[in-house]
Structures are given as C-alpha cells and as structure tokens.
Design a protein around this motif. Structure first.
Motif, PDB file in Angstrom:
ATOM      1  N   ASP A   1      19.629  63.521 -71.027  1.00 48.87           N
ATOM      2  CA  ASP A   1      20.932  63.749 -71.637  1.00 48.87           C
ATOM      3  C   ASP A   1      20.800  63.873 -73.153  1.00 48.87           C
ATOM      4  OD1 ASP A   1      23.731  63.915 -71.843  1.00 48.87           O
ATOM      5  OD2 ASP A   1      23.887  61.772 -72.202  1.00 48.87           O
TER       6      ASP A   1
ATOM      7  N   ARG B   1      10.765  85.600 -49.614  1.00 51.77           N
ATOM      8  CA  ARG B   1      11.281  85.086 -48.332  1.00 51.77           C
ATOM      9  C   ARG B   1      11.506  86.207 -47.326  1.00 51.77           C
ATOM     10  NH1 ARG B   1      16.135  81.080 -50.461  1.00 51.77           N
ATOM     11  NH2 ARG B   1      14.812  79.529 -51.445  1.00 51.77           N
TER      12      ARG B   1
ATOM     13  N   ARG C   1      31.801  72.065 -63.257  1.00 53.37           N
ATOM     14  CA  ARG C   1      31.038  73.178 -63.819  1.00 53.37           C
ATOM     15  C   ARG C   1      31.472  74.500 -63.193  1.00 53.37           C
ATOM     16  NH1 ARG C   1      24.499  73.756 -63.612  1.00 53.37           N
ATOM     17  NH2 ARG C   1      24.816  73.323 -61.408  1.00 53.37           N
TER      18      ARG C   1
ATOM     19  N   ARG D   1       8.696  79.315 -54.603  1.00 53.39           N
ATOM     20  CA  ARG D   1       9.922  80.114 -54.582  1.00 53.39           C
ATOM     21  C   ARG D   1      10.782  79.828 -53.354  1.00 53.39           C
ATOM     22  NH1 ARG D   1      10.218  83.483 -58.617  1.00 53.39           N
ATOM     23  NH2 ARG D   1       8.365  84.458 -59.493  1.00 53.39           N
ATOM     24  N   THR D   2      10.198  79.216 -52.377  1.00 56.19           N
ATOM     25  CA  THR D   2      10.947  79.066 -51.131  1.00 56.19           C
ATOM     26  C   THR D   2      11.387  77.625 -50.860  1.00 56.19           C
ATOM     27  OG1 THR D   2       8.816  78.938 -50.016  1.00 56.19           O
ATOM     28  CG2 THR D   2       9.936  81.051 -49.949  1.00 56.19           C
TER      29      THR D   2
ATOM     30  N   VAL E   1      24.734  63.280 -66.854  1.00 56.07           N
ATOM     31  CA  VAL E   1      25.865  63.515 -67.760  1.00 56.07           C
ATOM     32  C   VAL E   1      26.328  62.193 -68.392  1.00 56.07           C
ATOM     33  CG1 VAL E   1      28.218  64.382 -67.936  1.00 56.07           C
ATOM     34  CG2 VAL E   1      26.586  65.489 -66.399  1.00 56.07           C
TER      35      VAL E   1
ATOM     36  N   ALA F   1      13.648  86.329 -61.361  1.00 54.85           N
ATOM     37  CA  ALA F   1      13.129  85.278 -60.468  1.00 54.85           C
ATOM     38  C   ALA F   1      13.898  85.269 -59.152  1.00 54.85           C
ATOM     39  CB  ALA F   1      13.241  83.917 -61.158  1.00 54.85           C
TER      40      ALA F   1
ATOM     41  N   ALA G   1      23.567  76.391 -67.095  1.00 55.26           N
ATOM     42  CA  ALA G   1      22.461  75.427 -67.153  1.00 55.26           C
ATOM     43  C   ALA G   1      22.800  74.296 -68.120  1.00 55.26           C
ATOM     44  CB  ALA G   1      21.183  76.137 -67.591  1.00 55.26           C
TER      45      ALA G   1
ATOM     46  N   THR H   1      16.836  70.252 -68.851  1.00 54.00           N
ATOM     47  CA  THR H   1      17.068  70.426 -67.419  1.00 54.00           C
ATOM     48  C   THR H   1      15.795  70.004 -66.685  1.00 54.00           C
ATOM     49  OG1 THR H   1      16.396  72.720 -67.683  1.00 54.00           O
ATOM     50  CG2 THR H   1      18.731  72.289 -67.665  1.00 54.00           C
TER      51      THR H   1
ATOM     52  N   GLU I   1      19.214  66.786 -63.917  1.00 56.02           N
ATOM     53  CA  GLU I   1      20.065  66.664 -65.097  1.00 56.02           C
ATOM     54  C   GLU I   1      21.543  66.539 -64.725  1.00 56.02           C
ATOM     55  OE1 GLU I   1      18.325  69.243 -64.258  1.00 56.02           O
ATOM     56  OE2 GLU I   1      19.596  71.019 -64.167  1.00 56.02           O
ATOM     57  N   LEU I   2      21.886  66.989 -63.503  1.00 54.83           N
ATOM     58  CA  LEU I   2      23.285  66.887 -63.081  1.00 54.83           C
ATOM     59  C   LEU I   2      23.715  65.425 -62.960  1.00 54.83           C
ATOM     60  CD1 LEU I   2      23.316  69.668 -60.348  1.00 54.83           C
ATOM     61  CD2 LEU I   2      24.145  69.824 -62.680  1.00 54.83           C
TER      62      LEU I   2
ATOM     63  N   ARG J   1      44.977  84.286 -43.217  1.00 49.80           N
ATOM     64  CA  ARG J   1      45.239  83.352 -42.118  1.00 49.80           C
ATOM     65  C   ARG J   1      44.614  83.925 -40.865  1.00 49.80           C
ATOM     66  NH1 ARG J   1      51.629  83.567 -40.573  1.00 49.80           N
ATOM     67  NH2 ARG J   1      51.974  85.782 -40.906  1.00 49.80           N
ATOM     68  N   PRO J   2      44.293  83.048 -39.947  1.00 53.78           N
ATOM     69  CA  PRO J   2      43.503  83.485 -38.791  1.00 53.78           C
ATOM     70  C   PRO J   2      44.342  84.271 -37.789  1.00 53.78           C
ATOM     71  CG  PRO J   2      44.048  81.171 -38.604  1.00 53.78           C
ATOM     72  CD  PRO J   2      44.569  81.608 -39.931  1.00 53.78           C
TER      73      PRO J   2
ATOM     74  N   GLY K   1      25.547  71.862 -66.900  1.00 53.57           N
ATOM     75  CA  GLY K   1      25.043  70.869 -65.950  1.00 53.57           C
ATOM     76  C   GLY K   1      24.712  69.547 -66.622  1.00 53.57           C
ATOM     77  N   LEU K   2      24.487  69.584 -67.939  1.00 53.15           N
ATOM     78  CA  LEU K   2      24.189  68.357 -68.681  1.00 53.15           C
ATOM     79  C   LEU K   2      25.444  67.708 -69.239  1.00 53.15           C
ATOM     80  CD1 LEU K   2      21.276  70.027 -70.560  1.00 53.15           C
ATOM     81  CD2 LEU K   2      20.973  67.975 -69.189  1.00 53.15           C
ATOM     82  N   MET K   3      26.576  68.366 -69.034  1.00 51.02           N
ATOM     83  CA  MET K   3      27.803  67.865 -69.662  1.00 51.02           C
ATOM     84  C   MET K   3      28.886  67.453 -68.675  1.00 51.02           C
ATOM     85  SD  MET K   3      28.205  70.678 -72.689  1.00 51.02           S
ATOM     86  CE  MET K   3      26.967  70.878 -73.955  1.00 51.02           C
ATOM     87  N   VAL K   4      28.968  68.134 -67.543  1.00 51.30           N
ATOM     88  CA  VAL K   4      30.035  67.843 -66.572  1.00 51.30           C
ATOM     89  C   VAL K   4      29.434  67.814 -65.172  1.00 51.30           C
ATOM     90  CG1 VAL K   4      31.866  68.918 -67.943  1.00 51.30           C
ATOM     91  CG2 VAL K   4      30.577  70.296 -66.337  1.00 51.30           C
ATOM     92  N   ASP K   5      30.207  67.289 -64.215  1.00 53.96           N
ATOM     93  CA  ASP K   5      29.667  67.249 -62.857  1.00 53.96           C
ATOM     94  C   ASP K   5      29.732  68.645 -62.212  1.00 53.96           C
ATOM     95  OD1 ASP K   5      32.268  67.593 -62.016  1.00 53.96           O
ATOM     96  OD2 ASP K   5      32.598  65.477 -61.594  1.00 53.96           O
TER      97      ASP K   5
ATOM     98  N   LYS L   1      19.094  67.145 -73.868  1.00 55.66           N
ATOM     99  CA  LYS L   1      19.664  68.309 -73.185  1.00 55.66           C
ATOM    100  C   LYS L   1      18.588  69.080 -72.429  1.00 55.66           C
ATOM    101  CE  LYS L   1      23.608  67.243 -74.810  1.00 55.66           C
ATOM    102  NZ  LYS L   1      24.201  66.179 -74.006  1.00 55.66           N
TER     103      LYS L   1
ATOM    104  N   ALA M   1      12.705  88.010 -56.945  1.00 55.85           N
ATOM    105  CA  ALA M   1      11.368  87.684 -56.438  1.00 55.85           C
ATOM    106  C   ALA M   1      11.442  86.659 -55.303  1.00 55.85           C
ATOM    107  CB  ALA M   1      10.490  87.170 -57.574  1.00 55.85           C
ATOM    108  N   THR M   2      12.358  85.696 -55.455  1.00 53.08           N
ATOM    109  CA  THR M   2      12.499  84.661 -54.427  1.00 53.08           C
ATOM    110  C   THR M   2      12.907  85.270 -53.089  1.00 53.08           C
ATOM    111  OG1 THR M   2      13.119  83.015 -56.056  1.00 53.08           O
ATOM    112  CG2 THR M   2      13.802  82.594 -53.784  1.00 53.08           C
TER     113      THR M   2
ATOM    114  N   ARG N   1      48.105  88.971 -40.967  1.00 50.53           N
ATOM    115  CA  ARG N   1      46.985  88.042 -40.715  1.00 50.53           C
ATOM    116  C   ARG N   1      45.682  88.759 -41.030  1.00 50.53           C
ATOM    117  NH1 ARG N   1      47.959  83.734 -37.420  1.00 50.53           N
ATOM    118  NH2 ARG N   1      50.175  83.488 -36.922  1.00 50.53           N
TER     119      ARG N   1
END
Lengths: 429, 383
Positions: free
Chosen positions: A74, B199, B276, A266-267, A88, B191, B265, A79, A84-85, B157-158, B268-272, A77, B194-195, B132
């Motif tokens: 924190d 996969r 976020r 990656r997986t 806070v 990235a 990103a 990650t 890091e979640l 609605r369903p 994520g260090l400031m709020v839940d 800052k 690539a991921t 619907r």
C-alpha cells in the motif's frame, strides 16, 4: 555492536515500559530488508509471539501474518498478482497502531527496502510525526553477501512466475543502466548504501543497525541471536519453532520450476499458481530434495561480486552504523562456490525432480478429488432433502397452480403481483 | 547541487517549462525531499499543456508515487544526493513516456476515487407491456444496449427472444479486452491475446457457438437469434428487443482502453474490487472526452484506433474464426466471422515486427496525452 536496546545508552527500567526510551518517548524499529536474510522466520516469530512481546512493552501490530507485506504494498503502490486488492489502506492502519502504542513497535518487511525517498518520508512521518519528533525511529537492515544474494534473487523470481534464464537475469542485473524491471528491483532491494541513503537520510548513524547473516558453517541459531540483539528481544521467552520459512531450491529444481513456468504462466492464474507451484511444488516438495547442487554465482562473477561488496563494507564502516554481527560476512566466501549451471542442468536430476513434482501433484489431485466427492455427496443429500419436501401434496398442488397460471397473460400478471407482495425478487426462468 | 534542483522545483511550481538541462538558477528548499525526475518532468509537461496548472494539482504531482514495479523515483542528473549508489540519475526530458504514465495514472485514479461515479437519471419504471427478451454476446455491443433499454423502462425478462450479438472475431476479442479494461483490470492487449492464443480458447462471452448452444438448450432454437454487426441482419436488433430505434454507443479507442487498464491497476490499491468496477464503468468511461471514442458511423474518418489483432496472432484468429463460422453455419446461422483484410472491423493488423517498438512508443504517447488532458480538467462531466 549494541542493537536497539542499548541505543540510547541506558538500560530499561521498571518505571519506563521496556519498549520505550528512557525519556518515555515511543520507539519504532523499522526493518526494511533485505530479502533472503531470514526475514520470513523473524516475522513468523514476531507474529506468533505478539502477546508475549506486548507483555514486555513491544508491539508487532499484525492481524494476519502478511499484514506488514500488505502495508508495504500500500505504501509503495505496488501490485502483486492481485494481493494488492487486500492492501487498501493497510499502511495507514499499521501506522495508526504504531502511533497508539506507548512502547516499542516493530514494522518489518523486506520489500520496504525499495521505497523511494518520497515514500520513506511519508512512512517515517506517519510513524513518528513531522521531523520524527514523536518517536525515536531506528532502522534495521539485515544483510547478506552478494555471492549468495544474486542466485537467491533469481530463484525468488522463478518462484514468482518468472521464465527468465539465469544468464539473462545476470545480464540484466549487471547492466549499469538498470533499465530493466529485474535490474531496477534487484538493486533497489540489495544495494545497501543506497537503501541507507533513502531510509536513513534523517537518522543519526547510531540509530541505523545492520544485522549481517552469518557465513555458512556458523551455529544454526546465530542469525536469530543477532536479530534478537538488534531488536532488543534478549531475555524474552519466545517460541522459536520454525513454522514459516522461504526454503531454497537446488539448481535442477529451480530449472524445473522455470520450465514449468514457461508452460503455465499464461494459463494458470496467480491465485492458483501460489498454492500449487510456489507452495506445493517449490516449498513443500522440491526444497526437500537433497543431493542436487546448490545454486551459486558463476565463478567468473565471483570477484566482481566480492569487489562490489567490499566497496559497500568500506562505505558502511565510514558512515559508522551499528553493526550486529561481522561486516566480513558481507564479503562472502573467498573462493567461488561449486558451480552448476541451472540453464543447462543435469537432465537426470531434473527428471527425478519432475517425478517428485508429478507425485506431489497426483497426491494433491487425489485429495482434491476426495474433497470433490465429499461435496458431491453433500449436494446429493441436500437435493434429496429438497425433493422430499417437494413431494408433499401441498407443494405439488401449488406447483401445478403456478404452471397453469404461467400459461396465461392474466395468470402471469397475478403471479407477478403476488410475488411483489411477498417481496420475492427472482422470477422463474 | 540540490539548490539547483530546488530552483527547478520552484520554477515548475510557478508554471515554468524550462527543461532541466537548461536550468541553472538555485533556490532554497521547498520541501523535505526533492521529488523524483518522473514527477518533475510530468509537471513540466502539464505546464506545457496549460498554464497555469492549479497549484493543488502541481503539489499532488510532485508528491505522487509512481506505482507498480517500474523504475524507482529517479534523481536528477547533476543534482544527485550520492551518485555513487542507486539508480543512475537522469535527464528527465529523456525519460520514457512509460515512466511519466505511471505517475499520471496514479493521480487519475485518485481523482476518480474522489469524483465517484457519474450521477445518472433513475431508470424509468419497467413497462409491463414491454417485449420479453434476453441480450447477450459481445460485451461492448450487448452491455451498453441493455443498459440503455433498462434506462428506458425495458429491462430484459425471460420467456421471449434471446438475441446473441457479435462481430467479426478480431473485433470481438478486442471488445472483450476493452470491456475488462473498464471492469476489473486485465493484462496488456498483447499479453491478453497471447494468453488466449496459448490456451487456444476464445473468451466465454464471445465464444458464440457456446453461447448459442447454452441458450438453445434453455429456450429452444427457434427463439435464439444471432446478429452480427455490420451485416444486414443487424437491423433486426431494435425489433427483437421491442423498440423502434436503438443506438450502439461508440467504442472507446485503444488509448482510452489502455488508460483505463492502467488506472484500474492503481485503483486496485485504493478501493475494493466492486467499487473499482463501478468507478471504471460509471466514473471513468462516461467522463472520457468524445475524442477518445471511435466515431459510430461506419467508415467515418477517425484518428482514434481500436485495438487490432497483432500480426503474430492473426493466423490463429483467422483459423478460429473459420472454425467458429463453420460451427455456426452448421447450427443454422450462416455467418462469416473472419476478420476483414484490416484485421478487425475498424482497425489494421497491428504491429509488423520492425515497426512494433515505434508503434508502442506512439501508443504510449497517445495515452499520456489523454491522461494529461484528463488531469487538466478534461473530465467531461463532473459529478
């Protein structure tokens, strides 16, 4: 070589809480690293013995084992694979607890070593007020020779999903520009005079304490004994049973984990990687293998590392810090350690390590299957109980009525009114 | 030497734009610690963009952390505290854009936390006679349209028609990534591609054959419709969801998505995590300037680009698109999801190898420029 307890030159008395200074001012010990110097064990002992320590006027404010790690994330800052979640506001909470304790407080995490000057300023202000007026701050840095630190850092990277070869890692570490993420982080947490420049700029040298990690072959409890002296813990009956450690891997085992990373990074999400690869494979399985050559610095870099360490030792001596242990420990062994290249490992050793890894994963897979079967049985029982309740005649009557009503517009409207009146928000699919 | 550094700090706080290399005057300290080169250079760039920069913002820039595992706060070349140790001091004007972006996104995240989500008009009461329907598929198509319908009193609605919306596969992949940038954060576009390539899978929300199968099993094949953006069948969308007119909002461009990803990103260090998502979707997205979006009209000239499939993944995407199209055709939905010659509905195949580095630098410059505009009051609408 005094450690913190004697830093103000006076012993603790009955009228002053053991952890506070002779003038009654709060004392804060900030331990900022470095990594791979027994910090996990120290933090584990402090965490498990927090109640005993408080009886002696020393606070290690932590609700969970990794509380200070989260606080460091924190503050800086940073990650860290999603952790890091959970961080806070963690630094402010920690600082508040420190400010509220009248005696000595200990803050400890090795990644603090990399904090910038601005972050250090914020940290020290939050712990000790503007200009450090509210508390006597001591800086503690545990240090180990570069000959052992460099391979240890690479291994730590591998255990954090890195796919970098050892050769590439060494190249980046030796790049004077330090432009890479590896180089910048490595020297940020390892270059001792720079860490002191950032963390110790406002502290007198007698309040900066270096704990050296003993050379190989020293008595097993020597490191703890130095920590104990540095933190003023001598004479307190602490449970030192090692429960948490960050054990090392051999060259072949590290090579195996790096190859696994290349396949899965990656997986497999970080949240799964940590328990399965880092904990189960690396810490609980591969670190227990004996007979594999240890990771070491390549012989051609031995002199470079020792020479660099020598300049640090010279600087530390010149600055007059308090050293707990022996500065000669910082130079590392005179002769290179036996060398086994982890980029070209003994394939037979890797294969044997891989068999152990597969076995561990199969055992874990079996355990998880048993858990799954148990959960399935519980679900089955729950469904059966539900079925039985559905079979009651009144339920079947109501079910039929709903089915009929859903077939007409008027019926559906009536059902909606009924459900709203009952406060049920979900609609049938 | 630090007197020169403090002189420059004071100059920048006064709105100056002189580069460090040309600065010589000295001054007394205006703080305890000389700020890092990244922070100082960002303030200089802000001064170049708008004068005067509000004093509060200038102070915040100098005190900000550069989050994440990048380079530490760097010292100024020629004014280092102890140049024998630590990272090499730098000429701030030569810093990579990436370093300035780290500081800027931290400040934007702080702004966003302070601003909170944009106030919206309450949704209209659900109309009992509404059609619907269910609307699923590509998140940049389905989600904003559904939200618009909810606001107009026509929530799904369903029991009615199930409408699955999609685009060509390259575009859908980019949309799925962009949606995550404005939700809980995600890895870089490169990235991320690539991921999924490694996969050999398609993200679930845009795996159209799978989505269709799921809904056919639940609702029956006759009630499940596939509409592909840019095809004649797309015009059926308003009728299927029971309205006369419907507008798909413009997509945020690549730079806006990248900025959101970086802000996510730091958030994520400031709020839940739930907060976020709300801040990104209902705070950042609606406040982005109009120039950050791609023009809605197809073919309209626009300098804003959408994320495009990289050259190294183009073959894989084309192969998966052919396979997907075959499966959909066999299931009674004759569509072609192959990316066009541009690699996506509105973009080119990204990054030929030799130009990739330059393209990355250009992209970072674009993101920084957007961030600077936002910091200087570019938030389109304040709550």
């Amino acid at each position: 070589m005094t450690g913190v307890a004697g830093a103000d030159g006076r012993p603790a008395t009955e009228t002053v809480p053991r952890g506070a200074t002779a003038t009654g001012r709060r004392r804060v010990l900030v331990h900022v690293g470095t990594p791979k110097t027994g910090t996990s064990h120290l933090q584990d002992v402090l965490f498990r013995n927090a109640d005993v320590l408080r009886e002696h006027g020393i606070s290690y404010p932590a609700e969970r084992f990794d509380a200070h790690f989260l606080a460091a994330l924190d503050l800086m800052k940073l990650t860290w694979g999603g952790l890091e979640l959970e961080a806070v506001g963690a630094w402010d909470r920690l600082a508040e607890q420190v400010r509220a304790w009248p005696g000595t407080s200990i803050v400890s995490h090795e990644i603090l070593a990399t904090a910038s000057r601005m972050q250090v300023d914020r940290a020290l202000t939050s712990l000790a007020g503007e200009d450090g007026a509210d508390a006597e701050v001591h800086l503690v840095l545990s240090v180990r020779d570069l000959v052992r630190q460099i391979p240890a850092e690479w291994q730590e990277n591998v255990k954090h999903r890195s796919t970098l070869t050892y050769a590439k890692f060494l190249e980046q570490v030796r790049d004077p520009g330090r432009d890479s993420r590896i180089g910048s982080w490595f020297w940020g947490v390892q270059e001792l005079p720079d860490i002191m420049n950032r963390w110790g700029a406002t502290l007198p040298p007698e309040r900066i304490h270096l704990v050296t990690v003993p050379a190989p072959g020293a008595p097993r409890d020597e490191l703890w004994s130095r920590f104990s002296r540095a933190f003023g813990l001598d004479g307190i009956d602490l449970d030192l049973t090692p429960e948490r450690a960050n054990p090392s891997l051999g060259a072949a085992e590290t090579a195996l984990v790096r190859r696994i990373n290349r396949q899965v990074v990656r997986t497999v999400e970080p949240g799964d990687y940590r328990p399965l690869v880092r904990e189960l494979l690396a810490h609980q399985t591969l670190s227990r293998r004996a007979g594999s050559p240890r990771l070491a610095l390549p012989p051609e870099l031995h002199t470079w590392a020792r020479d660099l360490s020598a300049t640090w030792v010279e600087e530390i001596e010149r600055r007059g810090y308090d050293v707990v242990g022996d500065l000669a420990d910082l130079l590392g062994p005179e002769q290179p350690l036996p060398w086994a290249d982890p980029d070209e490992p003994d394939e037979a050793l890797v294969a044997r390590a891989a068999v152990d890894a597969i076995s561990a994963l199969l055992v874990e897979g079996s355990r998880l299957r048993a858990v799954e079967a148990d959960l399935a049985a519980q679900l089955h029982d729950t469904r059966a109980a539900l079925e039985r309740s559905y079979l009651r005649p009144t339920y079947r009557l109501r079910e039929k009525l709903v089915r009929v009503m859903e077939g007409t517009r008027a019926g559906r409207g009536a059902l909606m009114v009924y459900r709203r009146a009952r406060g049920r928000s979900s609609l049938s699919a | 030497m630090s007197a020169r550094a403090w002189g420059w700090v004071r100059h920048l706080l006064d709105g100056g734009t002189t580069a460090w290399g040309e600065w010589h005057a000295e001054a007394d300290a205006v703080g305890r610690v000389v700020p890092g080169a990244q922070q100082l250079e960002l303030l200089r760039r802000l001064n170049q963009s708008a004068r005067p920069v509000p004093e509060g913002l200038a102070r915040r820039v100098l005190e900000a952390s550069a989050p994440g595992r990048g380079r530490p706060d760097l010292e100024l070349e020629g004014a280092a505290h102890d140049s024998r140790f630590g990272a090499r001091p730098v000429d701030p004007s030569l810093l990579p854009t990436e370093e300035l972006l780290r500081v800027a996104t931290h400040l934007l995240a702080e702004d966003l936390v302070a601003l909170g989500p944009v106030d919206r008009r309450p949704d209209a009461l659900p109309r009992p006679w509404r059609r619907r329907y269910r609307l699923v598929g590509d998140p940049l198509l389905a989600d904003p349209v559904r939200r618009d319908l909810v606001a107009r009193g026509r929530p799904p609605r369903p029991g009615g028609e199930v409408v699955v919306v999609g685009a060509d596969l390259g575009r859908m992949l980019a949309d799925a990534w962009t949606a995550l940038c404005f939700d809980h954060g995600v890895g870089s576009w490169a990235a991320w591609q690539a991921t999924w390539h490694q996969r050999d899978q398609i993200p679930p929300r845009v795996d159209l054959p799978r989505v269709l199968t799921t809904w056919q099993e639940r609702r029956g094949a006759d009630h499940v419709h596939l509409l592909v953006e840019g095809t004649p069948g797309w015009q059926r969308l308003p009728r299927l969801v029971g309205v006369r007119r419907l507008e798909v909002p413009p997509r945020p461009g690549e730079e806006a998505a990248e900025l959101a990803r970086r802000v996510a990103a730091v958030l994520g260090l400031m709020v839940d995590a739930p907060r976020r998502s709300v801040l990104l979707r209902d705070g950042l997205l609606p406040r982005l300037p109009a120039e950050a979006f791609v023009a809605a009209a197809p073919g309209a000239a626009d300098r804003v680009r959408l994320p495009a499939v990289s050259a190294e993944h183009a073959d894989w995407v084309a192969r998966r698109a052919r396979r997907m199209s075959r499966r959909l055709t066999a299931a009674g939905y004759p569509v072609d999801l192959a990316p066009g010659p541009g690699g996506g509905a509105a973009g080119g195949v990204g990054g030929a190898d030799d130009g990739r580095e330059a393209a990355r630098d250009d992209a970072a410059d674009g993101v920084l420029s957007l961030a600077v505009r936002m910091l200087l009051g570019g938030w389109k609408e304040r709550a």
